[in-house]
Design an enzyme around this catalytic site. Structure first.
Site, PDB file in Angstrom:
ATOM      1  N   LYS A 156      87.462  43.310 -58.346  1.00  0.00           N
ATOM      2  CA  LYS A 156      87.626  43.975 -59.642  1.00  0.00           C
ATOM      3  C   LYS A 156      86.778  43.307 -60.707  1.00  0.00           C
ATOM      4  CE  LYS A 156      92.154  45.984 -58.947  1.00  0.00           C
ATOM      5  NZ  LYS A 156      93.576  45.659 -58.931  1.00  0.00           N
ATOM      6  N   CYS A 201      85.845  49.390 -47.125  1.00  0.00           N
ATOM      7  CA  CYS A 201      85.899  47.958 -47.407  1.00  0.00           C
ATOM      8  C   CYS A 201      85.243  47.803 -48.773  1.00  0.00           C
ATOM      9  CB  CYS A 201      85.212  47.160 -46.313  1.00  0.00           C
ATOM     10  SG  CYS A 201      83.601  47.781 -45.818  1.00  0.00           S
ATOM     11  N   SER A 202      84.233  46.957 -48.912  1.00  0.00           N
ATOM     12  CA  SER A 202      83.552  46.890 -50.196  1.00  0.00           C
ATOM     13  C   SER A 202      82.471  47.959 -50.268  1.00  0.00           C
ATOM     14  CB  SER A 202      82.946  45.501 -50.400  1.00  0.00           C
ATOM     15  OG  SER A 202      83.975  44.544 -50.478  1.00  0.00           O
ATOM     16  N   ASP A 203      81.510  47.865 -49.362  1.00  0.00           N
ATOM     17  CA  ASP A 203      80.407  48.816 -49.394  1.00  0.00           C
ATOM     18  C   ASP A 203      80.556  49.914 -48.362  1.00  0.00           C
ATOM     19  OD1 ASP A 203      78.906  47.647 -51.492  1.00  0.00           O
ATOM     20  OD2 ASP A 203      78.384  46.020 -50.130  1.00  0.00           O
ATOM     21  N   ARG A 229      82.733  46.449 -42.213  1.00  0.00           N
ATOM     22  CA  ARG A 229      84.096  46.550 -41.669  1.00  0.00           C
ATOM     23  C   ARG A 229      84.511  48.002 -41.483  1.00  0.00           C
ATOM     24  NH1 ARG A 229      86.209  41.972 -45.839  1.00  0.00           N
ATOM     25  NH2 ARG A 229      84.376  42.721 -46.943  1.00  0.00           N
ATOM     26  N   ARG A 287      71.416  42.564 -41.283  1.00  0.00           N
ATOM     27  CA  ARG A 287      72.432  41.835 -40.541  1.00  0.00           C
ATOM     28  C   ARG A 287      71.830  41.090 -39.363  1.00  0.00           C
ATOM     29  NH1 ARG A 287      74.553  42.277 -44.593  1.00  0.00           N
ATOM     30  NH2 ARG A 287      76.234  43.686 -45.188  1.00  0.00           N
TER      31      ARG A 287
END
Lengths: 590, 745
Positions: free
Chosen positions: A278, A364-366, A370, A410
């Site tokens: 956040k 997940c975040s992007d 995950r 990655r």
């Protein structure tokens, strides 16, 4: 499976004696170094081995002398993560260097510095061709031009795959809003969204979701119409910003499934990390804003934790295993615990969709690491099609490649910056999870272990175009399908090698694996395969294949006999009663 | 669509789940009082019973369960459900002696009482205490039962609790064991297991000598145990032992033959002599014994005192006690909590390491026999614990005969039963508390564990399956069989005689455990056979030597550089030094080679590993950390959280069964069509395998065990995810993307 690599060129060699396994006509680019300057490979299992070392623009090849059969080391340069020179190893001018590999091994060579200074040193050639991107050279996959009978680029067609799932239908449409990758540059062109949401609304949602990765459908349950939807985190930030269109979209996703009046949002992260996001403008859905939605955190850690875990694992398994503390050492890497959390997350998703008949949103975040792991694993559990060889290829093409898992970052193809914090074994973890499932359900997958190992080998090898670049947009721009060969071309041209003989196709069979760590094992034949003491254990498959062959043989014999009986019957009027001795003796051994 | 997770599957669940208290039930309908008990075995008597008792279903934290009657007989603790079980679940694997809700008294490991939410171990002294609200029984076959007694009338509850605790925890005498009442009442025509060699007659031993081409001396003087009560009736010793020496120290220190290698060298075992006295009597005796062993072949000898290199039987007991706790799980929360530190807790028990050490030692002995052709004498205080483990393992590794079902049973008879392993004491069948002199220890189970490791590493080499081993390990605690009931051959014979006299009838007929038909019908016994077994007869000469499966990109390792240097310390070729050494007080042990013994056998293993694998030749286990596995079937079969529906080894078994039956059908068809040519051969057909395929999707990985447990189709989802992995690293809080996306050129 050693590939003959057309387009491969000789780069450097320490000896002329080597007979290259190159395609005829391959251009010899640089001739050999002087003869007799032998190289020593310091094998951690056998000890020092003398031999000749050859480096081409694709591979490193070492052949030992004085042994029968010859000791051979054949390594695609793409596997090399880092080349390090160890200086001052000896006063006699020896050069020693270490190759740290992405496939959990480290190789060490020693050789005499060639007298002829005009010749390039192996070290220089290695550093140049192992890291073509850093040296402004093309990746080998773009030069490789082997022709295979099958064309792997045709394996996956997004529209055909959606059609297989019955899409579009009355609730879901295929939007062209991202046709030119303007809505989201890391998403594929074809996106499946609820029919009630307009493209304009989608654009507004894109502004609210990280990297523009809006909630889109991954998979639809053929009966209950419960959907698996993927996206990135909402950009709610500290202030808890809301987006009416995003809320409408999630409501529409829920409404598309008449069976349930609830929606589960699976946030792959630990809740602490989601809260921390956040501060950077990210966050997670608040249950106030999204009515009837339930938010669940799956506690899977980020790419950095995973990278560190694999590093520790490598220390434990290579080169030697400490016998007495094997289990606690293994535990200290946390590798299997991460595998457990990922599988547990996928299991919860699959369970909600299958038993709860509820649609789920995963992020997940992007939404490219995950999330890809979770959606693809839960899809394997839910849909038996993805357990076939071609279905699994489609799954990788779809959930990983087209939805923008950042393979280039990655894996770090051809990049010498081995400390890059963007590198992480996310895809390896996914394949490991699939392997764990194949161990628990030995007859449910059409492919065998060798298939999974091959996929991982070519994740690093840079021989095929399949895992290059970060997004569909880049691949289209670079015309990858024209300029390189697909891994699936190779696989599907010799598919017999990758078939699991035990496979039974049960359509609509949902797999619910056990995620207890008691059932998870280290994938020995991948991580510890370089250790000669660790023998592959597939006697079951071997015996099973023998039985299959025996069955085929017997079937043939029965058919022959039937034909013979038939022939005899037609001619029996004359020779009634006389036993025919011409029947081949029946072998009753199994 | 067959939906395994769907509600449709659940509706067929036959078990009764109670949502109402029994008071509510009772107020509705007063059940007609009728005697409920299991089908009693011959000689079985009910001691006490209580009704209603709530048996908790294990897979649930809530207080749900099944009501029924709890009984205690002289054979078992039994729970009979009020519900008539639906016959829908076909039981593939039913034990004829006891059901899944029965616990043979000998199988009870520990009893816990729950008093005010606190779990307490019930010991002998606590029997007079008040009755617990819940009784938890841990079984030696790893089952866990929870009986709630709060709905039972208080006196009934007290009676059943005290009854069970009394019969399970109080020391008893051997003649009270159920086997004798059973044998006395059952029909005497219990047939002897047809093909297992029992090694209780002279013929069996001479036959075994002939089979291994041994030329040694068989001793018959002990037929009536006049000479030693710790030795079998018949045994074999080196030919060079004199009559005078045989009776010098009754049975102690006498090298008893185990097995002969085809090269002529042999393996012997012996108990150690009592503490040496000042006279040279014992020393001289020992020297003569060693000479006699050495004379067997090429005057070579390797002496190994197992008590010096292997864990003691107390260590084994302690380790197993720790180990088994991780499988006796009361509820789901405990399960997931213990899942977190699973590997390190497993390692801390040391159990897998003890298994490794035993296999390692066996490999060392195998190396002596196979590579050095040296006679081996293994010694240990009693000569009947770890000696049995090691000698049996060595024989399994070297002799394919012992990898067949009957061969293996013969081996257990030869080394363990005739070899006087103290089953009664080691298994603590009589609940003796003075552990000092009786030393309970799961030595035989340890042996089965080692065999299981071999089976899972080289399954086509073994005719029997892991299910067979699991069942055998359960049968130790079934008080019906004479096999595991005695400390020695002498005790067996004398007890049986005394009991028969007591009952005033002919010889008692206690079945051996090898009479599998006592426990299982033919169909269930088929699961003992490994369908993958590479039968020697049926194997083509050409494919007999299976080329080793090539590693994916496995480094090929040439064989030439692996010539092991001749090891020092072997007496072979060193007669002079042998004589010298024997004169020295202490006798040579394993000579410390430059590296540790582990490193030495490592070379032996690696040389063997590079040769093509012959399932009917020498078989060595891999002892590396990752190769030592947990015997999942035995230890995890009752735990609901680890069941894999439609998966596990049974998925393969069913596939194989189907394929095998297809092959057989084809063969039969061929035989029929050309019957005059292959009449004789058609007799070789194996019995038809089970038709599991159609149901295999619904079978759980615990198959064939726990088949009527009706595992729910709900996936087991860990309850404590967050606490499971505390990564306090700074990495955990780092962002996934460190920098902005840089696209590749």
């Amino acid at each position: 499976a050693i590939l003959r690599s057309s387009g491969e060129m000789y780069q450097c060699s320490c000896s002329c004696q080597w007979n290259p396994d190159l395609e005829p006509g391959a251009l010899i680019f640089i001739s050999c170094l002087s003869v007799g300057k032998d190289v020593t490979y310091i094998c951690p299992f056998v000890g020092a081995l003398r031999g000749t070392l050859t480096v081409t623009n694709f591979r490193l090849f070492f052949r030992g002398i004085s042994r029968d059969p010859a000791f051979v080391l054949d390594l695609p340069l793409g596997v090399v993560s880092r080349v390090e020179r160890i200086s001052g190893a000896s006063s006699r001018g020896d050069v020693s260097y270490v190759l740290v590999c992405k496939d959990v091994r480290t190789l060490r060579f020693v050789h005499k510095q060639p007298d002829d200074s005009l010749q390039k040193s192996v070290f220089e050639v290695l550093t140049k061709f192992a890291f073509p991107v850093s040296n402004s050279l093309p990746l080998f996959a773009l030069e490789y031009n082997q022709v295979f009978p099958e064309n792997g680029w045709k394996v996956y067609d997004a529209l055909a795959e959606y059609k297989r799932q019955g899409l579009p239908n009355e609730s879901w449409r295929i939007s062209k809003v991202n046709d030119h990758y303007e809505l989201c540059d890391s998403y594929p062109a074809a996106l499946v969204v609820p029919v009630t949401i307009t493209d304009d609304e989608l654009r507004r949602v894109a502004a609210f979701r990280a990297k523009g990765r809006i909630p889109v459908l991954s998979w639809l349950h053929p009966e209950s119409q419960a959907a698996v939807v993927r996206c990135s985190q909402p950009m709610s930030g500290v202030g808890g910003k809301r987006c009416k269109d995003d809320e409408k979209l999630l409501q529409a996703i829920m409404d598309a499934n008449a069976q349930s009046h609830k929606l589960f949002i699976f946030d792959a992260r630990p809740s602490v990390n989601a809260a921390a996001n956040k501060m950077k403008g990210g966050g997670c859905e608040s249950e106030d804003a999204y009515q009837n939605a339930e938010l669940v955190f799956l506690d899977i850690h980020n790419i950095h934790v995973m990278r560190e875990s694999l590093r520790k694992l490598k220390e434990v398994v290579y080169p030697n295993i400490e016998e007495s503390h094997w289990l606690s050492n293994l535990e200290s890497t946390h590798w299997l615990e991460h595998i457990k959390l990922i599988l547990a997350g996928a299991l919860r998703i699959a369970d909600k969709v299958e038993s709860g008949k509820t649609s789920v949103v995963v992020h997940c975040s992007d939404g490219w690491d995950r999330t890809a792991q979770l959606t693809s694993l839960s899809l394997i559990m839910l849909d038996s099609h993805y357990r076939t060889i071609s279905g699994f290829q489609k799954l990788i093409e779809k959930e990983w490649i087209s939805f923008g898992h950042r393979f280039q970052q990655r894996v770090g193809h051809g990049d010498q910056n081995h400390t890059d914090a963007d590198r992480s074994p996310i895809f390896l973890q996914f394949i490991d999870c699939v392997w764990q499932m194949t161990q628990q359900f030995p007859a449910a997958f059409e492919f065998n272990e060798s298939f999974l190992v091959t996929v991982l080998d070519h994740l690093y090898s840079c021989l095929f175009g399949t895992f290059l670049y970060n997004s569909e947009q880049q691949r289209v721009k670079e015309e990858l399908a024209k300029r390189s060969v697909s891994l699936w071309s190779f696989v599907n041209s010799q598919v017999d090698e990758f078939i699991n003989p035990l496979y039974v196709h049960y359509p609509a069979h949902v797999l619910l694996p056990s995620v207890s760590i008691r059932h998870l094992q280290l994938w020995v034949s991948y991580y510890i395969r370089w250790n000669p003491r660790v023998r592959p254990q597939q006697p079951v498959h071997q015996r099973y294949k023998e039985l299959l062959a025996k069955r085929a043989e017997l079937q043939k014999k029965v058919e022959e006999l039937q034909r013979e009986v038939h022939n005899r019957a037609s001619a029996s009027s004359e020779r009634a009663g006389s036993p025919t001795r011409s029947i081949t003796p029946v072998q009753t051994f199994v | 669509m067959l939906s395994l997770g769907g509600g449709g599957a659940k509706s067929t669940k036959p078990s009764f789940v109670s949502y109402v208290t029994p008071e509510e039930i009772k107020s509705e309908k007063e059940p007609p009082k009728k005697e409920k008990h299991p089908d009693l075995l011959p000689g079985e008597v009910i001691f006490c019973s209580a009704d209603p008792v709530l048996k908790h279903t294990q897979d649930d934290l809530s207080q749900r369960g099944i009501f029924g009657t709890l009984l205690c007989t002289n054979f078992r603790v039994s729970f009979v459900s009020d519900e008539t079980p639906l016959e829908e679940m076909t039981q593939h694997f039913k034990n004829k002696l006891y059901g899944e809700n029965d616990i043979p008294l000998m199988c009870v490991d520990n009893i816990y009482g729950v008093y005010d939410e606190k779990k307490k171990l019930i010991t002998k002294g606590m029997l007079k205490n008040k009755c617990p609200s819940k009784m938890i029984i841990h079984c030696k076959d790893l089952r866990v039962f929870q009986f709630c007694l709060t709905y039972t009338k208080e006196e009934d509850a007290k009676k059943i609790f005290q009854g069970i605790a009394h019969h399970c925890l109080e020391p008893k005498s051997l003649k009270c064991v159920f086997a004798f009442s059973y044998a006395a009442s059952s029909s005497p025509e219990v047939q002897r297991s047809q093909r297992t060699v029992m090694f209780d007659s002279k013929e069996d031993w001479t036959q075994e000598m002939k089979r291994t081409k041994a030329n040694l001396r068989i001793v018959t003087e002990n037929e009536n145990f006049e000479f030693s009560m710790r030795l079998p009736k018949f045994f074999i010793i080196p030919a060079a032992v004199t009559d005078e020496d045989i009776s010098k120290f009754p049975g102690k220190g006498l090298p008893v033959w185990c097995w002969s290698h085809h090269s002529g060298c042999a393996m012997f075992k012996a108990s150690t002599l009592p503490v040496p006295q000042e006279d040279g009597l014992m020393q001289g005796y020992m020297e003569r014994m060693l000479h006699a062993v050495a004379h067997t072949h090429l005057y070579s000898l390797k002496l190994e005192d197992l008590s010096e290199t292997l864990p003691t039987i107390q260590d084994i007991q302690q380790s197993y006690n720790k180990f088994k706790q991780f499988f006796l799980i009361d509820n789901s929360t405990d399960f997931w909590v213990s899942d977190v530190k699973w590997f390190s807790t497993l390692e801390n028990t040391g159990w897998l390491d003890i298994i490794r050490q035993c296999l390692q030692k066996a490999v060392e002995v195998v190396e002596c026999l196979e590579k050095e052709n040296t006679n081996v004498l293994i010694m240990e205080e009693e000569g009947s614990d770890l000696c049995c483990v090691i000698s049996s393992l060595v024989q399994i590794m070297l002799d394919p005969h012992f990898r067949t079902l009957t061969g293996f049973q013969g081996l257990v008879q030869k080394e363990w039963v005739a070899g006087c392993h103290a089953f009664l004491d080691r298994c603590n069948h009589l609940y003796q508390k003075d552990k000092e002199c009786h030393s309970p220890s799961p030595v035989f189970l340890l042996f089965l564990e080692c065999v299981w490791q071999m089976v899972q590493q080289h399954s086509p080499a073994f005719q029997f399956s892991e299910t067979y081993l699991t069942v055998l390990s359960d049968s130790i605690h079934v008080p019906i069989f004479s096999t595991f009931l005695f400390n020695s051959a002498y005790q067996r014979e004398s007890t049986m005689k005394a009991e028969a006299q007591h009952l005033q009838r002919g010889p008692l007929n206690c079945p051996a455990v090898w009479d599998w038909s006592v426990q299982f019908d033919c169909k269930a016994q088929e699961l003992f056979i490994n369908p993958l077994y590479a039968d020697k007869l049926k194997q083509d000469k050409a494919i007999r030597k299976v080329p080793r499966a090539k590693h994916q990109r496995q480094l090929s390792l040439p064989s030439s550089a692996f010539k092991t240097p001749p090891k020092k310390g072997f007496f072979k070729d060193e007669t002079e030094s042998l004589k010298k050494m024997l004169r020295v007080k202490r006798i040579s042990r394993w000579m410390a080679s430059p590296d540790s013994p582990a490193a030495a056998t490592r070379e032996f293993y690696e040389t063997w590993q590079r040769r093509p694998l012959d399932y009917h030749g020498l078989l060595l286990p891999c002892l590396d950390g990752p190769a030592m596995r947990l015997w999942m079937q035995r230890y995890l079969r009752w735990i609901p959280e680890v069941q894999i529906l439609g998966g596990g080894p049974v998925a393969i078994t069913s596939m194989l069964a189907e394929l095998l039956s297809q092959v057989q059908d084809l063969r039969r068809e061929l035989d029929m069509r050309s019957c005059w040519e292959t009449e004789a051969e058609s007799l070789q057909l194996r019995p038809g395998p089970l038709a599991l395929t159609r149901t295999s999707l619904r079978l759980s990985s615990s198959f064939p065990f726990a088949s009527n447990r009706n595992w729910t189709f709900k996936p087991a989802i860990p309850t404590s995810l967050l606490q499971s992995l505390m990564v306090t690293d700074r990495l955990a809080s780092q962002e996934d993307e460190t920098n902005e996306v840089i696209s590749l050129v």
